[in-house]
Design an enzyme around this catalytic site. Structure first.
Site, short mmCIF file in Angstrom:
data_model
loop_
_atom_site.label_atom_id
_atom_site.label_comp_id
_atom_site.label_asym_id
_atom_site.label_seq_id
_atom_site.Cartn_x
_atom_site.Cartn_y
_atom_site.Cartn_z
NE ARG A 219 -2.40 2.52 0.56
CZ ARG A 219 -1.27 2.23 0.55
NH1 ARG A 219 -0.95 0.79 0.43
NH2 ARG A 219 -0.17 3.16 0.67
CD GLU A 247 -5.18 -0.41 6.57
OE1 GLU A 247 -4.12 0.07 6.72
OE2 GLU A 247 -5.64 -1.07 5.68
CG HIS A 266 -1.01 -1.13 5.70
ND1 HIS A 266 -2.18 -0.11 5.37
CD2 HIS A 266 -0.29 -1.17 4.87
CE1 HIS A 266 -1.77 0.43 4.17
NE2 HIS A 266 -0.37 -0.49 3.86
#
Length: 303
Positions: A219, A247, A266
């Protein structure tokens, strides 16, 4: 007595209804809970239901939340202690391991550079580096770590895995300061916890040798973005990121133009069949719960 499972889509409802001892209730994310939800023991939130929308008073019998993702950080700390949380560990590890191998090959074999040369119609024949013989440190020794170990070892790389505590064939996270200088690439594969947030800071990066590669498929908040940008802009380190902090990445963010960086939005686990693989894991976990057994993927914060 059968258990009742709340499911947000028809695919999951059809699959889970085949499990002995399971009754399925469909719900629509964003809509009021159906009246039968008051009897549900299990919730599959899918990908759209926000954790803060799960009101335990509306679901008084709820005892298990079964995720379709491996990442569980959005849910940790938001459920009463009597409600267990299980993730989809095992569903996406193969796809993410593929991405890591592809990103490393991209960098070592200079695939982006050759693509740029092709657009310029410039024949740049020369030797490149190779993944074979590289020393790769994987921070995280779960399903993804094990799959990555197999994939990279098959290509001739030397892989060492790190976890919270040492065990056979796995080093302890406390050893990271001593390990980092000896590896050509470091792959981050850990969940976001109080211990792992900003684990990759300026000191961590400074311990990596010149020319090393940081790979983050965990992450974004695992990495201190400004510290990584400083290393990339100096040309000392390279990186491959499938996740960022922030993000999604704003259009004016300096990571877009940072040198020595492979960047994707992602998507490492987003492959054909990922939805079905996630539900296959969820079905196994719910079947165990229906038999009165503990799910295997209960989230306890380890990596």
């Amino acid at each position: 007595m059968p258990i009742t499972v709340l499911v947000p889509d028809e695919y999951g409802a059809t699959l889970l209804a085949r499990i002995p001892g399971v009754e399925v209730i469909r719900f629509e994310p964003g809509a009021p809970w159906p009246p039968e939800a008051a009897t549900a023991q299990v919730l599959v939130p899918g990908f759209e239901l926000p954790p803060d929308s799960v009101d335990p008073t509306a679901l008084p019998e709820l005892r298990l939340v079964q995720l379709l993702t491996a990442g569980a950080e959005r849910w940790i700390g938001l459920l009463p202690k009597e409600i267990q949380l299980s993730n989809a560990r095992g569903a996406h590890g193969g796809a993410v391991a593929e991405w890591v191998v592809g990103a490393l090959l991209n960098i070592y074999r200079e695939l982006e550079g050759f693509a740029d040369a092709r657009r310029d119609r410039h024949w740049t024949q020369h030797q490149t580096d190779t993944l074979s013989g590289k020393r790769i440190l994987g921070v995280g020794a779960g399903d993804l770590g094990n799959r990555l170990h197999t994939a990279l070892s098959g290509l001739g790389a030397e892989v060492t895995l790190v976890a919270t505590t040492a065990r056979a064939g796995v080093r302890a996270v406390s050893e990271l300061p001593e390990l980092l200088p000896d590896f050509d690439a470091v792959v981050m594969m850990v969940p976001v916890t109080a211990e792992t947030r900003h684990l990759v800071d300026a000191e961590f990066l400074a311990r990596m040798p010149d020319g090393a590669i940081l790979v983050n498929v965990a992450r974004g908040p695992i990495v201190v973005t400004d510290a990584l940008l400083a290393e990339l802009n100096s040309g000392r380190l390279r990186a491959a990121l499938d996740v960022t902090d922030p993000e999604p990445l704003p259009p004016d963010h300096p990571l877009w133009t940072a040198p020595g960086l492979v960047l994707t939005p992602h998507v490492a686990g987003s492959t054909r069949g990922s939805f079905e693989r996630a539900y296959a894991v969820a079905a196994d976990e719910i079947a165990r719960f229906a038999r009165g057994e503990q799910p295997k993927n209960l989230v306890r914060g380890e990596y």
